[in-house]
Design a protein around this motif. Structure first.
Motif, PDB file in Angstrom:
ATOM      1  N   GLY A   1       2.754   4.610   9.589  1.00 15.41           N
ATOM      2  CA  GLY A   1       2.190   5.798   8.948  1.00 15.41           C
ATOM      3  C   GLY A   1       1.013   5.526   8.037  1.00 15.41           C
ATOM      4  N   VAL A   2       0.485   4.310   8.094  1.00 12.78           N
ATOM      5  CA  VAL A   2      -0.661   3.964   7.247  1.00 12.78           C
ATOM      6  C   VAL A   2      -1.937   4.555   7.851  1.00 12.78           C
ATOM      7  N   ASN A   3      -2.777   5.122   7.018  1.00 17.91           N
ATOM      8  CA  ASN A   3      -4.090   5.612   7.438  1.00 17.91           C
ATOM      9  C   ASN A   3      -5.017   4.406   7.544  1.00 17.91           C
ATOM     10  N   VAL A   4      -5.104   3.832   8.743  1.00 22.38           N
ATOM     11  CA  VAL A   4      -5.812   2.564   8.928  1.00 22.38           C
ATOM     12  C   VAL A   4      -6.987   2.734   9.876  1.00 22.38           C
ATOM     13  N   ARG A   5      -8.063   2.030   9.568  1.00 22.54           N
ATOM     14  CA  ARG A   5      -9.253   2.064  10.416  1.00 22.54           C
ATOM     15  C   ARG A   5      -9.824   0.651  10.517  1.00 22.54           C
ATOM     16  N   VAL A   6     -10.226   0.268  11.713  1.00 23.61           N
ATOM     17  CA  VAL A   6     -10.881  -1.026  11.907  1.00 23.61           C
ATOM     18  C   VAL A   6     -12.381  -0.824  11.754  1.00 23.61           C
ATOM     19  N   ARG A   7     -12.978  -1.552  10.808  1.00 25.66           N
ATOM     20  CA  ARG A   7     -14.409  -1.470  10.551  1.00 25.66           C
ATOM     21  C   ARG A   7     -15.131  -2.598  11.275  1.00 25.66           C
ATOM     22  N   ARG A   8     -16.018  -2.234  12.188  1.00 22.90           N
ATOM     23  CA  ARG A   8     -16.811  -3.230  12.901  1.00 22.90           C
ATOM     24  C   ARG A   8     -18.024  -3.612  12.065  1.00 22.90           C
ATOM     25  N   SER A   9     -18.384  -4.872  12.106  1.00 18.40           N
ATOM     26  CA  SER A   9     -19.473  -5.365  11.276  1.00 18.40           C
ATOM     27  C   SER A   9     -20.823  -4.892  11.784  1.00 18.40           C
ATOM     28  N   ARG A  10     -21.726  -4.672  10.841  1.00 17.00           N
ATOM     29  CA  ARG A  10     -23.094  -4.308  11.154  1.00 17.00           C
ATOM     30  C   ARG A  10     -24.025  -5.327  10.502  1.00 17.00           C
ATOM     31  N   GLY A  11     -25.104  -5.651  11.190  1.00 14.56           N
ATOM     32  CA  GLY A  11     -26.126  -6.510  10.609  1.00 14.56           C
ATOM     33  C   GLY A  11     -25.789  -7.983  10.543  1.00 14.56           C
ATOM     34  N   LYS A  12     -24.851  -8.439  11.377  1.00  8.67           N
ATOM     35  CA  LYS A  12     -24.456  -9.855  11.327  1.00  8.67           C
ATOM     36  C   LYS A  12     -25.617 -10.793  11.654  1.00  8.67           C
TER      37      LYS A  12
ATOM     38  N   THR B   1       0.796  -1.229   0.000  1.00 12.79           N
ATOM     39  CA  THR B   1       0.000   0.000   0.000  1.00 12.79           C
ATOM     40  C   THR B   1       0.828   1.279   0.000  1.00 12.79           C
ATOM     41  N   ARG B   2       2.117   1.185   0.191  1.00  9.54           N
ATOM     42  CA  ARG B   2       2.918   2.398   0.403  1.00  9.54           C
ATOM     43  C   ARG B   2       3.209   3.165  -0.883  1.00  9.54           C
ATOM     44  N   HIS B   3       2.801   2.626  -2.030  1.00  3.91           N
ATOM     45  CA  HIS B   3       3.177   3.218  -3.319  1.00  3.91           C
ATOM     46  C   HIS B   3       2.311   4.408  -3.736  1.00  3.91           C
ATOM     47  N   LEU B   4       1.177   4.611  -3.069  1.00  5.63           N
ATOM     48  CA  LEU B   4       0.339   5.752  -3.420  1.00  5.63           C
ATOM     49  C   LEU B   4      -0.542   6.120  -2.239  1.00  5.63           C
ATOM     50  N   PRO B   5      -1.044   7.354  -2.178  1.00  4.43           N
ATOM     51  CA  PRO B   5      -1.912   7.760  -1.069  1.00  4.43           C
ATOM     52  C   PRO B   5      -3.122   6.842  -0.966  1.00  4.43           C
ATOM     53  N   CYS B   6      -3.391   6.382   0.258  1.00  2.65           N
ATOM     54  CA  CYS B   6      -4.460   5.393   0.396  1.00  2.65           C
ATOM     55  C   CYS B   6      -4.990   5.370   1.816  1.00  2.65           C
ATOM     56  N   LYS B   7      -6.104   4.665   1.977  1.00  5.77           N
ATOM     57  CA  LYS B   7      -6.662   4.326   3.279  1.00  5.77           C
ATOM     58  C   LYS B   7      -6.775   2.806   3.344  1.00  5.77           C
ATOM     59  N   VAL B   8      -6.631   2.255   4.532  1.00  2.00           N
ATOM     60  CA  VAL B   8      -6.783   0.809   4.717  1.00  2.00           C
ATOM     61  C   VAL B   8      -7.891   0.572   5.731  1.00  2.00           C
ATOM     62  N   ASN B   9      -8.896  -0.167   5.310  1.00  2.00           N
ATOM     63  CA  ASN B   9      -9.968  -0.576   6.214  1.00  2.00           C
ATOM     64  C   ASN B   9      -9.743  -2.027   6.616  1.00  2.00           C
ATOM     65  N   ILE B  10      -9.475  -2.251   7.893  1.00  2.00           N
ATOM     66  CA  ILE B  10      -9.377  -3.609   8.427  1.00  2.00           C
ATOM     67  C   ILE B  10     -10.791  -4.040   8.818  1.00  2.00           C
ATOM     68  N   ILE B  11     -11.238  -5.156   8.269  1.00  2.00           N
ATOM     69  CA  ILE B  11     -12.636  -5.560   8.406  1.00  2.00           C
ATOM     70  C   ILE B  11     -12.746  -6.875   9.159  1.00  2.00           C
ATOM     71  N   GLU B  12     -13.659  -6.923  10.108  1.00  2.00           N
ATOM     72  CA  GLU B  12     -13.941  -8.172  10.804  1.00  2.00           C
ATOM     73  C   GLU B  12     -14.517  -9.191   9.818  1.00  2.00           C
ATOM     74  N   TYR B  13     -14.139 -10.440   9.990  1.00  3.14           N
ATOM     75  CA  TYR B  13     -14.719 -11.484   9.147  1.00  3.14           C
ATOM     76  C   TYR B  13     -16.090 -11.875   9.686  1.00  3.14           C
ATOM     77  N   ASN B  14     -17.019 -12.052   8.762  1.00  3.04           N
ATOM     78  CA  ASN B  14     -18.374 -12.463   9.112  1.00  3.04           C
ATOM     79  C   ASN B  14     -18.591 -13.888   8.620  1.00  3.04           C
ATOM     80  N   PRO B  15     -18.641 -14.857   9.509  1.00  2.00           N
ATOM     81  CA  PRO B  15     -18.689 -16.262   9.097  1.00  2.00           C
ATOM     82  C   PRO B  15     -19.892 -16.580   8.214  1.00  2.00           C
ATOM     83  N   ILE B  16     -19.667 -17.502   7.271  1.00  2.00           N
ATOM     84  CA  ILE B  16     -20.736 -18.020   6.419  1.00  2.00           C
ATOM     85  C   ILE B  16     -20.686 -19.542   6.495  1.00  2.00           C
TER      86      ILE B  16
END
Length: 350
Positions: A325-336, A286-301
């Motif tokens: 220095g990564v712009n990172v955010r943890v995304r919590r699952s909705r509607g599981k 991801t370091r090659h260009l301006p970006c955001k990283v969303n870390i996402i919880e896995y939702n079992p299937i």
């Protein structure tokens, strides 16, 4: 509603010039075509009877030759967290799903672009379905209209954001997806800002470059989930034809042309891609260009054996990236609880 007459044409697939010619050829004024288009795309009319500034004879003429095939809400489920999942019935009886995700700061519509999907990602419920067909621009637009209505009726809030993260791969329905964005963003349509729209792709390099060539204004997200070709091949077969190197080059090309920040989506699977070595690989990619990283919880299937990583490993993973220095955010699952979370859409409520 099914067309009663096979000779009837879906009026939402007719352009302004063709409709204007049809009206003139039938003794009507050409300007009425603009009125019809305004009813269809600005006012979201689903029948000719609603077009009250047209004469009865004009409406009857339209109904004789054209049909409107609106998407209808087949049923809805409401999560404990307020998330609303809808099964949308198409004119040919197929179903797709869309989700309203409410938070304190935004109301987001997650919409589908295909009936099913052809990419067979191993962690995604839709990937275990066959792809039946692409959605047309009107069918994508209708999902937004219906979810917008749910937002206003249930939360008294306007719809603020749209993500093409439902069923299907948007870039394999490229033309219709871009046309739907135009209908949603145009002043002659819903008038939403393209900056409020994100199109997510599993990664098709040549189509990412086409987005750049077409100078799109909306946001792009890449469903990455592994920054290692061997691992990514295991969970996303599309990677075998679109390697990480090819995707990195395509994204560099995209950013150079559009200057739009790219978002990377990364689901953390327990003991698969959640170690610090995986975090380092993600950083290097991801370091090659301006970006955001969303870390996402896995939702079992039910179709897959993956499990979500533990909170401790999740924190270490995201903290490692933050310190780099990564712009990172943890995304919590909705509607599981109603199978409405990321990766769970599969028409189970039909």
């Amino acid at each position: 509603m099914l067309a009663k007459n096979l000779k009837q044409v879906d009026i939402r697939k007719v352009d302004l010039e063709s409709l204007s010619k049809f009206l003139v050829d039938n003794g009507e004024k050409a300007f009425k075509a603009k009125q019809v288009m305004e009813w269809l795309w600005k006012k979201s009319a689903t029948s000719f009877d609603q077009m009250t500034n047209l004469s009865l004879s004009t409406r009857e003429l339209l109904a004789q030759h054209y049909v409107i095939n609106p998407v209808s809400v087949d049923n809805t489920q409401i999560s404990n967290d307020g998330t609303i999942k809808s099964a949308f019935r198409l004119y040919d009886s197929h179903l797709v799903e869309g989700v309203l995700i409410p938070t304190t700061s935004r109301m987001t519509a997650c919409i589908s672009s295909q009936v099913g999907c052809s990419l067979t990602c191993k962690f995604c419920a839709t990937g275990y379905m066959d792809r039946k067909r692409n959605l047309d621009p009107g069918e994508i637009y209708d999902q937004v209209v219906q979810i917008k209505k749910q937002s206003e009726e249930n939360f008294n809030q306007p719809l603020t954001n749209i993500v093409y993260m439902g069923m299907g791969e948007p870039l394999l329905n490229y033309k219709n997806v871009l046309e739907s964005v135009e209908l949603i963003t145009s002043p002659k349509g819903l008038g939403m800002s393209p900056k409020r729209i994100t199109v997510s792709t599993a990664g098709i390099a040549k189509m990412i470059k086409k987005l750049a060539d077409d100078q799109v204004k909306f946001n792009l997200a890449l469903s990455l989930h592994a920054a290692n070709d061997i691992k990514r091949n295991q969970i996303m077969p599309i990677n075998e034809q679109n390697s990480l190197e090819a995707l990195r080059d395509a994204l560099k090309y995209y950013y150079a042309a559009t200057k739009n920040t790219v978002t990377y989506e990364y689901i953390v699977f327990n003991n698969f891609n959640d170690n610090l070595s995986d975090a380092e690989e993600l950083y290097q990619f991801t370091r090659h260009l301006p970006c955001k990283v969303n870390i996402i919880e896995y939702n079992p299937i039910s179709e897959a054996d993956f499990t979500n990583t533990g909170e401790d490993k999740l924190d270490k993973f995201s903290n490692y990236l933050s310190k780099k220095g990564v712009n990172v955010r943890v995304r919590r699952s909705r509607g599981k609880d109603i199978d409405a979370a990321c990766g769970q859409l599969a028409n189970k409520n039909k």
